[in-house]
Design an enzyme around this catalytic site. Structure first.
Site, PDB file in Angstrom:
ATOM      1  N   THR A  70      -3.957 -22.633  14.557  1.00 48.80           N
ATOM      2  CA  THR A  70      -3.770 -21.858  13.328  1.00 48.80           C
ATOM      3  C   THR A  70      -3.908 -20.359  13.560  1.00 48.80           C
ATOM      4  O   THR A  70      -3.105 -19.561  13.052  1.00 48.80           O
ATOM      5  CB  THR A  70      -4.777 -22.320  12.258  1.00 48.80           C
ATOM      6  N   ASP A 105       1.523  12.789   3.664  1.00 53.18           N
ATOM      7  CA  ASP A 105       1.545  12.376   5.066  1.00 53.18           C
ATOM      8  C   ASP A 105       2.959  12.023   5.509  1.00 53.18           C
ATOM      9  O   ASP A 105       3.371  12.340   6.638  1.00 53.18           O
ATOM     10  CB  ASP A 105       0.597  11.202   5.306  1.00 53.18           C
TER      11      ASP A 105
END
Length: 256
Positions: free
Chosen positions: A183, A107
């Site tokens: 968070t 690829d």
């Protein structure tokens, strides 16, 4: 002269892209998970396109050897077409100035081939998928090496797996702010803007070697969320499919 229609298959570690080309134009695409369970669906898509369009060839680039081989067998049986496995010719596509050319992912080579022929050289090619890969192409069109970093999703998975208090999250768009207020925002900011900074830094360092005029070309399943950050000169989500079509056009004899 009849139109030349081909199918291109890019089988990655996480996803498989399939494209239908007619005379070098990408007509339609589909996207499936990269797994043995998807082989039947891919073959059904290919069969439908073959019935509607009378295909000439099928081009396959796979970084999952077992899956690529299974697809090749199924396509040959069902379409009566012997697929062209680009893995077999990848080291012939462009000069590979690395220690072991045969180990470079097909690829990555196809992406570099497409970059050179579509946008010229020098170039820096970045693919954001399972991994984030960087390729350096010299002014004379040689692949001189690259770099591999964890992909966005791998980085997120590693955070949540190794840190007990961090929750599983997905990242599908740019965070609202770089300085998070909780968070989840902290994690999204760190991964997103950290990736942007990595792209900027790696592209700058590679351009200092291959030439400051090098275009930065991005592709891969995660590339779209970074496309508006000004870190790419070109965003081409179907670079691998287009590279496979170019290889077919340049290397496969026409039936006419």
């Amino acid at each position: 002269m009849n139109a030349c229609r081909i199918i291109t298959l890019d089988v990655g570690n996480s996803a498989a892209d399939i494209g239908l080309f007619e005379d070098a134009n990408l007509i339609t695409t589909d996207f499936l998970p990269s797994s043995a369970d998807s082989v039947e669906r891919i073959c059904l898509i290919a069969e439908r396109w073959h019935q509607e369009n009378e295909l000439e060839h099928v081009m396959i680039a796979s970084v999952v050897p077992a899956l690529g081989d299974l697809l090749a067998v199924q396509i040959e049986q069902r379409l009566r077409k012997i697929p062209i496995m680009v893995e077999d010719i990848k080291t012939q596509l462009l000069p590979l100035r690395v220690d072991r050319p045969e180990t470079v992912g097909v690829d990555r080579i196809v992406n570099c081939y497409a970059a050179v022929h579509l946008y010229g050289s020098p170039a820096v090619v970045i693919s954001l998928g399972t991994a984030t890969t960087f390729e350096a192409i010299s002014a004379d069109g040689r692949y001189i090496g690259g770099a591999i970093a964890p992909g966005v999703n791998i980085s997120l998975e590693a955070l949540t797996r190794r840190a007990a208090l961090l929750p599983p999250i997905d990242l599908h768009e740019k965070p609202e702010r770089i300085i998070g207020k909780n968070t989840v925002e902290h994690m999204k900011s760190g991964i997103f803007f950290g990736t942007v900074s990595m792209i900027e830094g790696m592209a700058r360092r590679m351009k200092s070697i291959v030439g400051d005029q090098a275009k930065v070309i991005a592709t891969g399943g995660m590339s779209s969320i970074f496309a508006q950050e000004g870190v790419f000169d070109v965003h081409e989500p179907f670079l691998t499919l287009k590279g496979l079509e170019l290889i077919h056009r340049h290397r496969c004899p026409s039936r006419d």
